[in-house]
Design an enzyme around this catalytic site. Structure first.
Site, PDB file in Angstrom:
ATOM      1  N   HIS A 105       0.845  -1.208   0.000  1.00  0.00           N
ATOM      2  CA  HIS A 105       0.000   0.000   0.000  1.00  0.00           C
ATOM      3  C   HIS A 105       0.868   1.240   0.000  1.00  0.00           C
ATOM      4  O   HIS A 105       1.889   1.284   0.674  1.00  0.00           O
ATOM      5  CB  HIS A 105      -0.887   0.033   1.253  1.00  0.00           C
ATOM      6  CG  HIS A 105      -1.787  -1.148   1.360  1.00  0.00           C
ATOM      7  ND1 HIS A 105      -1.394  -2.339   1.927  1.00  0.00           N
ATOM      8  CD2 HIS A 105      -3.064  -1.327   0.940  1.00  0.00           C
ATOM      9  CE1 HIS A 105      -2.378  -3.208   1.849  1.00  0.00           C
ATOM     10  NE2 HIS A 105      -3.415  -2.621   1.262  1.00  0.00           N
ATOM     11  N   LYS A 131      -0.945  -8.142  -4.511  1.00  0.00           N
ATOM     12  CA  LYS A 131      -1.903  -7.029  -4.408  1.00  0.00           C
ATOM     13  C   LYS A 131      -1.168  -5.696  -4.238  1.00  0.00           C
ATOM     14  O   LYS A 131      -0.268  -5.587  -3.396  1.00  0.00           O
ATOM     15  CB  LYS A 131      -2.841  -7.238  -3.208  1.00  0.00           C
ATOM     16  CG  LYS A 131      -3.793  -6.070  -3.029  1.00  0.00           C
ATOM     17  CD  LYS A 131      -4.658  -6.156  -1.774  1.00  0.00           C
ATOM     18  CE  LYS A 131      -5.318  -4.810  -1.525  1.00  0.00           C
ATOM     19  NZ  LYS A 131      -6.005  -4.717  -0.248  1.00  0.00           N
ATOM     20  N   ARG A 172     -11.139   0.835  -9.582  1.00  0.00           N
ATOM     21  CA  ARG A 172     -11.965  -0.109  -8.824  1.00  0.00           C
ATOM     22  C   ARG A 172     -13.012  -0.744  -9.732  1.00  0.00           C
ATOM     23  O   ARG A 172     -13.478  -1.837  -9.502  1.00  0.00           O
ATOM     24  CB  ARG A 172     -12.660   0.602  -7.660  1.00  0.00           C
ATOM     25  CG  ARG A 172     -11.678   1.159  -6.639  1.00  0.00           C
ATOM     26  CD  ARG A 172     -12.397   1.750  -5.453  1.00  0.00           C
ATOM     27  NE  ARG A 172     -11.465   2.208  -4.451  1.00  0.00           N
ATOM     28  CZ  ARG A 172     -10.910   1.455  -3.515  1.00  0.00           C
ATOM     29  NH1 ARG A 172     -11.195   0.166  -3.456  1.00  0.00           N
ATOM     30  NH2 ARG A 172     -10.069   1.959  -2.638  1.00  0.00           N
ATOM     31  N   LYS A 276     -16.077  21.195 -22.855  1.00  0.00           N
ATOM     32  CA  LYS A 276     -16.800  21.071 -24.131  1.00  0.00           C
ATOM     33  C   LYS A 276     -16.164  21.879 -25.260  1.00  0.00           C
ATOM     34  O   LYS A 276     -16.197  21.469 -26.410  1.00  0.00           O
ATOM     35  CB  LYS A 276     -18.259  21.508 -23.951  1.00  0.00           C
ATOM     36  CG  LYS A 276     -19.119  20.455 -23.267  1.00  0.00           C
ATOM     37  CD  LYS A 276     -20.581  20.875 -23.292  1.00  0.00           C
ATOM     38  CE  LYS A 276     -21.441  19.842 -22.623  1.00  0.00           C
ATOM     39  NZ  LYS A 276     -22.868  20.092 -22.733  1.00  0.00           N
ATOM     40  N   ASP A 312     -26.033  17.261 -28.147  1.00  0.00           N
ATOM     41  CA  ASP A 312     -27.001  18.127 -27.447  1.00  0.00           C
ATOM     42  C   ASP A 312     -27.873  18.818 -28.481  1.00  0.00           C
ATOM     43  O   ASP A 312     -29.092  18.938 -28.323  1.00  0.00           O
ATOM     44  CB  ASP A 312     -26.274  19.230 -26.643  1.00  0.00           C
ATOM     45  CG  ASP A 312     -25.763  18.717 -25.310  1.00  0.00           C
ATOM     46  OD1 ASP A 312     -26.246  17.671 -24.849  1.00  0.00           O
ATOM     47  OD2 ASP A 312     -24.859  19.362 -24.733  1.00  0.00           O
TER      48      ASP A 312
HETATM   49  P1  NAP Z   1     -24.252  27.588 -18.684  1.00  0.00           P
HETATM   50  O1  NAP Z   1     -23.416  27.531 -19.914  1.00  0.00           O
HETATM   51  O2  NAP Z   1     -23.608  27.834 -17.371  1.00  0.00           O
HETATM   52  O3  NAP Z   1     -25.366  28.733 -18.919  1.00  0.00           O
HETATM   53  C1  NAP Z   1     -26.254  29.106 -17.905  1.00  0.00           C
HETATM   54  C2  NAP Z   1     -27.269  30.124 -18.412  1.00  0.00           C
HETATM   55  O4  NAP Z   1     -28.208  30.361 -17.357  1.00  0.00           O
HETATM   56  C3  NAP Z   1     -26.631  31.468 -18.756  1.00  0.00           C
HETATM   57  O5  NAP Z   1     -27.294  32.046 -19.839  1.00  0.00           O
HETATM   58  C4  NAP Z   1     -26.895  32.297 -17.478  1.00  0.00           C
HETATM   59  O6  NAP Z   1     -26.992  33.687 -17.706  1.00  0.00           O
HETATM   60  C5  NAP Z   1     -28.258  31.773 -17.084  1.00  0.00           C
HETATM   61  N1  NAP Z   1     -28.534  31.992 -15.667  1.00  0.00           N
HETATM   62  C6  NAP Z   1     -27.896  31.436 -14.618  1.00  0.00           C
HETATM   63  N2  NAP Z   1     -28.417  31.916 -13.458  1.00  0.00           N
HETATM   64  C7  NAP Z   1     -29.397  32.798 -13.800  1.00  0.00           C
HETATM   65  C8  NAP Z   1     -30.290  33.607 -13.064  1.00  0.00           C
HETATM   66  N3  NAP Z   1     -30.278  33.608 -11.719  1.00  0.00           N
HETATM   67  N4  NAP Z   1     -31.179  34.370 -13.731  1.00  0.00           N
HETATM   68  C9  NAP Z   1     -31.198  34.384 -15.070  1.00  0.00           C
HETATM   69  N5  NAP Z   1     -30.358  33.643 -15.842  1.00  0.00           N
HETATM   70  C10 NAP Z   1     -29.476  32.855 -15.200  1.00  0.00           C
HETATM   71  O7  NAP Z   1     -25.093  26.250 -18.485  1.00  0.00           O
HETATM   72  P2  NAP Z   1     -25.636  25.261 -19.654  1.00  0.00           P
HETATM   73  O8  NAP Z   1     -24.653  24.176 -19.877  1.00  0.00           O
HETATM   74  O9  NAP Z   1     -26.100  26.053 -20.789  1.00  0.00           O
HETATM   75  O10 NAP Z   1     -26.866  24.581 -18.882  1.00  0.00           O
HETATM   76  C11 NAP Z   1     -28.044  25.317 -18.627  1.00  0.00           C
HETATM   77  C12 NAP Z   1     -29.181  24.377 -18.228  1.00  0.00           C
HETATM   78  O11 NAP Z   1     -29.450  23.483 -19.290  1.00  0.00           O
HETATM   79  C13 NAP Z   1     -28.877  23.519 -17.018  1.00  0.00           C
HETATM   80  O12 NAP Z   1     -30.039  23.416 -16.235  1.00  0.00           O
HETATM   81  C14 NAP Z   1     -28.531  22.175 -17.615  1.00  0.00           C
HETATM   82  O13 NAP Z   1     -28.829  21.102 -16.729  1.00  0.00           O
HETATM   83  C15 NAP Z   1     -29.436  22.147 -18.820  1.00  0.00           C
HETATM   84  N6  NAP Z   1     -28.943  21.256 -19.869  1.00  0.00           N
HETATM   85  C16 NAP Z   1     -29.750  20.232 -20.257  1.00  0.00           C
HETATM   86  C17 NAP Z   1     -29.333  19.350 -21.232  1.00  0.00           C
HETATM   87  C18 NAP Z   1     -30.248  18.235 -21.635  1.00  0.00           C
HETATM   88  O14 NAP Z   1     -29.798  17.288 -22.299  1.00  0.00           O
HETATM   89  N7  NAP Z   1     -31.509  18.309 -21.303  1.00  0.00           N
HETATM   90  C19 NAP Z   1     -28.086  19.519 -21.850  1.00  0.00           C
HETATM   91  C20 NAP Z   1     -27.273  20.590 -21.459  1.00  0.00           C
HETATM   92  C21 NAP Z   1     -27.715  21.442 -20.459  1.00  0.00           C
HETATM   93  P3  NAP Z   1     -25.684  34.626 -17.603  1.00  0.00           P
HETATM   94  O15 NAP Z   1     -25.001  34.543 -18.931  1.00  0.00           O
HETATM   95  O16 NAP Z   1     -26.256  35.965 -17.310  1.00  0.00           O
HETATM   96  O17 NAP Z   1     -24.840  34.086 -16.482  1.00  0.00           O
END
Ligand code: NAP
Length: 470
Positions: A105, A131, A172, A276, A312
């Site tokens: 270990h 191990k 694991r 990404k 996506d």
């Molecule tokens: P991201 O790149 O961090 O973008 C977040 C967005 O939300 C930005 O436009 C941000 O605005 C806005 N935002 C955050 N807090 C806010 C608030 N309090 N009031 C108003 N606007 C706000 O995130 P993302 O990857 O795009 O993901 C966004 C959502 O999509 C998440 O819920 C994620 O789970 C979902 N999603 C779903 C899938 C699916 O397959 N269904 C795939 C990808 C993502 P600002 O620019 O002003 O910060």
């Protein structure tokens, strides 16, 4: 084999845990150093009623207990290399039918030179199984362990090899499919014998580690990765499709290092935050729409080439097209982050009319410039459109009672929320009660996962099956 360590602190608890563990594990490891009231008599009580194979380990290195375990015909005993050659040789000379594991270990690091030397040293003592368990400070440390398993296999030696800690989790999962004798999984959370141990149930039911041999390796690259649903969706889909494939979470700090090390052993990847965009520059080819979006979430290895895609975008567009046409319809997207980019470029490609509204107007402006579309702040939400899409995190668990849109505005339109937890957000509930057609983020997620499966294996599973898994 899957081995459950029994980490009970007294005999009665140990008996109880052994009974429960015997239903899941192939072998139980009795950790004598955890049991306060262990003595030769109590060891006899524990071993006499065993239902499974037993490995007896005592990190306190009490020789009388280890010898007693042999006398009681334990299937395996673990001798720590630090016990010293003399004592180890003496025990091996009198081991009868008990198989001896000699273990090493390092709780601080995984160091190739050290492990190579340790492997040779243990080999000379001629145990039944070698191990090594060392701490992973980086995901690439697991590769040292995988190489050691390969070396043992080529030399026809039996080995248990794994990395401890959160970054060692993949070892694991993958060590047994890659040829190690066994892996340790806890009886339940809180009963771990070492850092980074996951439950035996997950090893067996999610990853099928005791069923796969030399599987094709897929996984999610990101940081953090813990809360992703990919491991559930993809491993179950692989099982349903009877594919010798496995999907794990790669907790990565440095993408360049990761890809340099792992390119040789992976067949496909999902990519998530924060990689990404960064992933693009490491790929040999990128699908045109992913290139336009400027982000990949899926990588496929073809020959020696890594090819990037954005499922996506495809996933969202398919979900929208199930409810409405896109060509010449008016769309408003709330948000200007990663999900917004993927959906917006998809809509633009299908010739939809688009407006981007975001809290930070500057970001909406930048995205709109690339898309050649209109933009604005969230105060323009009242606009009358055919389809409203939320890609912000407003309404996501745990803030499930939040929505950016006044219910009164949700009329005669399709409403799509990219959020998949919860499945039906407040926005969608309001839209539904106003008789709008709704699209849940679950649809987008399932579609994108399904596209990934197709890209990786050429096969697909029923979408409803994937939805049920979600
Ligand atoms: P991201 O790149 O961090 O973008 C977040 C967005 O939300 C930005 O436009 C941000 O605005 C806005 N935002 C955050 N807090 C806010 C608030 N309090 N009031 C108003 N606007 C706000 O995130 P993302 O990857 O795009 O993901 C966004 C959502 O999509 C998440 O819920 C994620 O789970 C979902 N999603 C779903 C899938 C699916 O397959 N269904 C795939 C990808 C993502 P600002 O620019 O002003 O910060």
């Amino acid at each position: 084999m899957i081995c459950i360590p029994i980490t009970a602190s007294n005999i009665n608890e140990a008996k109880n845990d052994m009974r429960k563990a015997s239903k899941i594990a192939d072998i139980l490891e009795l950790r004598l150093d955890f049991i306060r009231n262990i003595n030769e008599k109590n060891l006899n009580r524990l071993l006499s009623k065993r239902k499974n194979k037993i490995l007896v380990t005592d990190r306190k290195k009490r020789l009388n207990l280890l010898k007693k375990a042999i006398e009681l015909k334990a299937d395996f005993i673990d001798l720590d290399l630090t016990l010293g050659e003399k004592k180890i040789k003496e025990i091996i000379a009198n081991k009868n039918k008990t198989k001896v594991i000699i273990s090493f270990h390092n709780f601080k690091k995984t160091y190739k030179k050290e492990l190579t030397a340790v492997f040779e040293k243990i080999k000379k003592l001629n145990p039944d199984i070698i191990k090594v368990a060392t701490f992973a400070n980086s995901i690439n440390d697991n590769l040292i362990i995988f190489d050691l398993i390969k070396k043992a296999k080529t030399e026809n030696k039996k080995i248990i090899a794994l990395c401890m800690g959160e970054k060692g989790e993949i070892s694991r999962i993958l060590s047994v499919p890659l040829g190690a004798e066994l892996t340790f999984g806890s009886l339940k959370q809180g009963k771990e014998s070492a850092p980074g141990q996951i439950t035996a149930k997950v090893l067996k039911e999610v990853y099928r580690v005791n069923k796969l041999t030399n599987p094709k390796i897929f996984g999610l690259v990101g940081n953090p990765v813990k809360h992703s649903k990919g491991i559930l969706i993809h491993n179950k889909a692989f099982e349903k499709l009877k594919l010798n494939n496995i999907y794990v979470n790669f907790l990565v700090d440095d993408l360049t290092n990761f890809l340099n090390g792992f390119k040789g052993i992976i067949t496909g990847l999902s990519i998530t935050i924060p990689f990404k965009t960064q992933a693009l520059k490491h790929l040999d080819k990128v699908d045109p729409i992913a290139k336009k979006i400027g982000a990949v979430n899926t990588v496929v290895k073809k020959g020696n080439d890594l090819i990037g895609y954005n499922t996506d975008s495809i996933g969202a567009i398919k979900a929208i097209e199930e409810k409405t046409k896109i060509n010449n319809e008016d769309f408003v997207i709330l948000g200007a982050g990663g999900a917004a980019r993927a959906i917006a470029f998809g809509i633009k490609q299908k010739k939809g009319n688009l407006i981007i509204l975001n809290r930070t107007v500057k970001k909406a402006k930048e995205l709109a410039k690339e898309l050649k579309c209109a933009f604005g702040g969230l105060k323009l939400i009242y606009l009358n459109v055919d389809c409203l899409i939320n890609t912000t995190s407003i309404g996501m668990f745990p803030n499930v009672n939040e929505s950016l849109v006044n219910k009164k505005l949700l009329k005669n339109m399709v409403v799509f929320d990219a959020i998949y937890n919860p499945k039906i957000t407040k926005l969608l509930k309001d839209a539904k009660s106003n008789k709008c057609k709704i699209i849940s983020g679950v649809e987008m997620f399932v579609n994108q996962a399904s596209e990934q499966l197709k890209l990786w294996s050429g096969k697909s599973v029923n979408k409803n099956y994937l939805k049920r898994l979600m």
